[in-house]
Design an enzyme around this catalytic site. Structure first.
Site, short mmCIF file in Angstrom:
data_model
loop_
_atom_site.label_atom_id
_atom_site.label_comp_id
_atom_site.label_asym_id
_atom_site.label_seq_id
_atom_site.Cartn_x
_atom_site.Cartn_y
_atom_site.Cartn_z
CD GLU A 1 -1.31 -10.13 4.54
OE1 GLU A 1 -1.24 -9.23 5.42
OE2 GLU A 1 -1.85 -9.96 3.44
CG HIS B 1 -1.69 -1.36 1.26
ND1 HIS B 1 -2.61 -1.79 0.32
CD2 HIS B 1 -1.55 -2.40 2.14
CE1 HIS B 1 -3.03 -3.01 0.63
NE2 HIS B 1 -2.40 -3.40 1.73
#
Length: 315
Positions: A279, A105
């Site tokens: 993650e 992001h």
């Protein structure tokens, strides 16, 4: 320190006056003492290191601030104390190796919703350019987390001699889109690419997982050549991440292995070089969030990812 052997026994002059003996002994000892003082006692030197002191990264006490420095004020693990933090050019150096770190992001994505919602081709279908990412309940964003870990990871790998590139460094208004993120790694001919993320799952769902590319052959995507090496990279990162952070694999995906294979991620589908996602934890769970918001823990996370990459690159 003595500069003569243990069996050295100077001859004793016969019928020599005591004063002459003293002069002879002093004449023999003074030059040696002077040489020893010049060799070991002279301050400074060619590298201005001072009186025998080691400075800079080699000692972990001088030079630029350690990657263990923690903006939260918590003690971080010093990279110079790690087995993977040898100086460039030393044994096991990664000189000539290229690593691309992809911080998931972008901190400013939320200001450009129209741009990041634009669909791009990911091989199997079309998907949004990017998303804003998730955040903890207290508002610490995934984009801030991934960029901080990426910076720490870059420092550790550069100390190994690797060339490290980031897909973004909060230096652009949004993105890059997932297809461009893949192209950045491909264009760099990276030896390894790691995309850093944190999940946004339900409360009580905890732990990390590494996402591996599945065998995709559709449109402009063909992951078949990278499936094997990417799995090796992912397994090494998962093992070292667990050990470094003292955290467990995800309890909600991966069946406890910490490994998940996916075929719907453009960043993996369009890659032509070994690549995985990690993650690091679940930002929506309070226990995981306490770790993710700790600078000391983020240093451990970067260390674990770094060690997995180093092991992969050294074969």
């Amino acid at each position: 320190m003595s500069y003569v052997g243990p069996d050295f026994d100077p001859p004793r002059p016969r019928r020599s006056p005591p004063r002459r003996t003293l002069i002879v002994v002093l004449a023999a000892l003074v030059p040696g003492a002077l040489l020893g003082w010049l060799a070991f006692g002279t301050p400074g030197g060619s590298d201005d290191g001072g009186s025998g002191r080691v400075t800079g990264a080699a000692s972990g006490t001088g030079g630029p601030a350690s990657a263990g420095g923690d903006p939260d004020g918590k003690p971080g693990a010093s990279a110079s104390q790690s087995p993977t933090a040898s100086a460039p050019g030393g044994a096991g150096s990664l000189a000539g190796k290229v690593v691309v770190i992809d911080p998931g992001h972008n901190p400013a994505n939320f200001e450009h919703t129209a741009e990041i919602n634009r669909k791009v081709d990911i091989g199997t279908n079309k998907k949004e350019c990017d998303t804003t990412g998730t955040a903890t309940n207290s508002g610490y964003s995934e984009a801030a987390f991934t960029l901080d870990v990426a910076h720490r990871l870059r420092t550790l790998l550069e100390r190994q001699g690797a060339t490290v590139k980031l897909t973004q460094d909060a230096d652009r208004p949004f993105g890059p889109c997932v297809d461009e993120r893949a192209r950045i790694g491909n264009s760099a001919r990276a030896d390894a690419v790691v995309s850093v993320h944190a999940d946004g799952a339900a409360t009580g769902q905890r732990g990390f997982h590494v996402i591996l590319p599945g065998p995709v052959h559709a449109g402009g995507a063909d992951t078949r050549p990278i499936v094997g090496p990417s799995r090796e990279l992912g397994e090494l990162i998962a093992d070292d991440f667990a050990e470094s952070t003292d955290t467990s694999p995800s309890n909600y995906v991966g069946d406890g292995t910490g490994l998940v294979t996916r075929e719907d991620l453009g960043g993996l589908n369009l890659s032509t070089v070994p690549k995985v996602f990690i993650e690091c934890g679940n930002m929506r769970d309070s226990k995981d969030a306490a770790l993710l918001t700790s600078g000391a823990w983020r240093q451990k996370a970067a260390q674990g990812i770094s060690e997995g990459i180093v092991s992969f690159l050294r074969g």
